[in-house]
Design a protein around this motif. Sequence first.
Motif, mmCIF file in Angstrom:
data_model
loop_
_atom_site.group_PDB
_atom_site.id
_atom_site.type_symbol
_atom_site.label_atom_id
_atom_site.label_comp_id
_atom_site.label_asym_id
_atom_site.label_seq_id
_atom_site.Cartn_x
_atom_site.Cartn_y
_atom_site.Cartn_z
ATOM 1 N N GLN A 136 35.051 37.421 41.158
ATOM 2 C CA GLN A 136 36.110 37.778 40.217
ATOM 3 C C GLN A 136 36.238 36.772 39.078
ATOM 4 O O GLN A 136 36.415 37.140 37.922
ATOM 5 N N THR A 182 43.150 35.868 37.524
ATOM 6 C CA THR A 182 43.007 36.505 38.838
ATOM 7 C C THR A 182 41.782 35.930 39.545
ATOM 8 O O THR A 182 40.808 35.526 38.882
ATOM 9 N N PRO A 183 41.826 35.861 40.883
ATOM 10 C CA PRO A 183 42.940 36.299 41.732
ATOM 11 C C PRO A 183 44.133 35.350 41.619
ATOM 12 O O PRO A 183 43.959 34.142 41.510
#
Length: 330
Positions: free
Chosen positions: A38, A46-47
């Motif tokens: 991510q 994020t996360p």
Amino acid sequence: MNNRILIIFFLLLSGTVMAQTTVTLQDQCNCEVLSGTQVTAAGMLTPAGADMGDIYVNTDTGTIYFWDGDSWELTSSDDQQLQVFGFNPATNELTLTLENGGTFNADLSNLTGDGNITSTTIDVGGDSNALLGNVTLEIGADAVTNAKLADDAVQTENILNGTILNEDLADSSVDTDKIADGTILTGDIASAGNDLVLVTDAVGTVAWVSRASFESIADQVTITGIGTAGDPFKVEDLSIVTAKLGADAVTNAKLADDAVQTENILNGTILNEDLADSSVDTDKIADGTILTGDIASAGNDLVLVTDAIGTVAWVSRASFESIADQVTIT
């Protein structure tokens, strides 16, 4: 003997177990270590929900990020600034100099564009290659359309003399101010038919009327001619008689200097306001016509006399009493 072997075996087994103990990154930083794909760049949010100092490892690139309380940031960075760059046209090399003194040379010899500069309204000259070429651009013929012209952009210096055509003019756009004096010729006037005369009527409207309507005007005595260029209407000399003049038609502007003589003035019609100040002198006053009522009084008990230098003046009648003593002078 067997007991010794067992003790040695036990010690070896214990050492092997201790040698294989693993200390993780999470244990070293006392934080939570996350992993995945991510987070791909510094500053990502994020996360979310991580604690300050938590670690994130991108499993695709191996890059390690840490949570600074607001976003994922790189654990280390190089903030070297670019100081100088130069291009050598002889070698086609681009040289970059960094803050720490390091340099990097990029060979651009094989760098070429993959497209051309083209246009249907702009003439492209020189090297039309889209990259690293000297290109000249000129506006093509008829390329500037009405949509490209700003309001009020076209002024007199932009218009070639003699190129404004009839179809370029809006209806009723040429008024009297735009027409030079003396430039309307007979050929410019639209004819309305044969044997007509251009006149203004009783309310000033310009109109064509039949020339025949002028026959009663041109009686060939006072007014002669037929109203053509070769034989125009004209007033004959001495033909304007009293009957031809309207009431009050002869104005001051029509009177020549010294034209009005005594026979032209009706007796008894010259009024006081007709006389200029000081215009009546002794020559204009008939003998014996000044009456006592015509003499302006200056007050009571006065005598009109001339003084020692001949000036006419009013003086008090009392100044004469010493002269008339009622004996010698009574």
